[in-house]
Design a protein around this motif. Structure first.
Motif, short mmCIF file in Angstrom:
data_model
loop_
_atom_site.label_atom_id
_atom_site.label_comp_id
_atom_site.label_asym_id
_atom_site.label_seq_id
_atom_site.Cartn_x
_atom_site.Cartn_y
_atom_site.Cartn_z
N LEU A 101 0.71 -1.16 0.10
CA LEU A 101 -0.06 -0.12 0.01
C LEU A 101 0.80 1.22 0.04
N LYS B 131 0.90 -3.23 10.56
CA LYS B 131 2.19 -2.72 10.00
C LYS B 131 2.44 -1.20 9.56
N TYR C 106 -0.21 0.75 8.90
CA TYR C 106 -1.36 1.18 8.17
C TYR C 106 -2.56 1.05 8.74
N LYS C 107 -3.55 1.83 8.61
CA LYS C 107 -4.78 1.78 8.90
C LYS C 107 -5.89 1.51 7.81
N ILE C 108 -6.35 0.39 7.78
CA ILE C 108 -7.15 -0.16 6.84
C ILE C 108 -8.65 -0.22 7.05
N ASP D 295 -5.39 -2.16 11.96
CA ASP D 295 -4.07 -1.64 12.02
C ASP D 295 -3.23 -2.62 11.69
N ALA E 138 1.63 4.84 1.21
CA ALA E 138 1.28 5.83 2.46
C ALA E 138 2.17 7.02 2.35
N ASP F 110 6.62 3.56 -0.23
CA ASP F 110 7.25 3.78 0.79
C ASP F 110 7.90 2.37 1.18
N HIS G 215 7.83 0.41 4.66
CA HIS G 215 6.63 -0.35 5.00
C HIS G 215 6.73 -1.59 4.34
#
Length: 205
Positions: free
Chosen positions: A17, A187, A189-191, A185, A19, A27, A30
């Motif tokens: 993803l 790694k 990230y907020k999914i 939550d 971010a 990035d 991540h």
């Protein structure tokens, strides 16, 4: 929803993803996020046999599904495991849907974080779904979160839900804790995870 040939469909996707990286550049600090996704399980708890190239082959079943999930968890303990509904109806286990809801309970035991309601969860009408939700609550077992963002209950001029069966379903959904969406939550990230039922769900139930 139509049943797929395999009945137990497992799509494994590794997603990287983005971010906050400029110009769409990932990035690299991540990690990749593994998502395991199933749908249309249709109470195929047990394996079944099919003919392939003149031979009888055993396929499906939740034991095989759990094996794959466990294997993937060894590679990524923080994976996301979700289901897109129609977890019920399709085998004789549907006969105890309202009293026991085995498909939903097994999703919880296998570690699913979320599922949604497909059209076949309404096959026994709102009353049957309400009874199944209350049954799993009373079991006290770990259960997946149910997300259903666009379910609406018809109301009368006073704003009261029309029909005792729909009132019972709304009460059961509230007791279960059905939400429009959840946020996981992983790694860094907020999914967001949400469920939407199709326009033709009622006519296809």
């Amino acid at each position: 929803m139509r049943k797929l040939a395999g009945a137990v469909v497992l799509l494994l996707m590794s997603l990287v993803l983005l971010a906050g990286a400029p110009y769409g550049i990932a990035d690299t600090d991540h990690e990749a996020i593994t998502i395991l996704f199933t749908h249309d399980l249709h109470d195929n708890l047990l394996p079944y046999t099919v003919e392939e190239n003149g031979q009888t082959v055993e396929q499906g079943g939740y034991a095989r599904l759990q094996t794959v999930i466990n294997q993937e968890r060894t590679e990524d303990p923080d994976l996301i495991l979700v289901d897109a509904g129609d977890y019920s109806m399709g085998t004789l286990f549907q006969t105890i849907f309202s009293q026991d809801a085995p498909g939903l309970r097994l999703l919880g035991q296998m570690g699913y974080e979320a599922t949604t309601l497909g059209n076949h969860e309404f096959d026994f009408r709102p009353e049957g779904l309400a009874l199944s939700l209350m049954a799993v609550i009373e079991s006290g077992e770990r259960l997946p979160q149910i997300v259903a963002a666009n379910l609406q209950f018809p109301t009368d001029e006073e704003g009261k839900i029309v029909g005792e069966d729909l009132q019972a379903l709304q009460k059961a959904m509230h007791a279960y804790g059905v939400q429009d969406y959840i946020i996981l939550d992983r790694k860094g990230y907020k999914i967001g995870v949400f469920g939407i039922i199709g326009n033709n769900a009622v006519s296809n139930a």
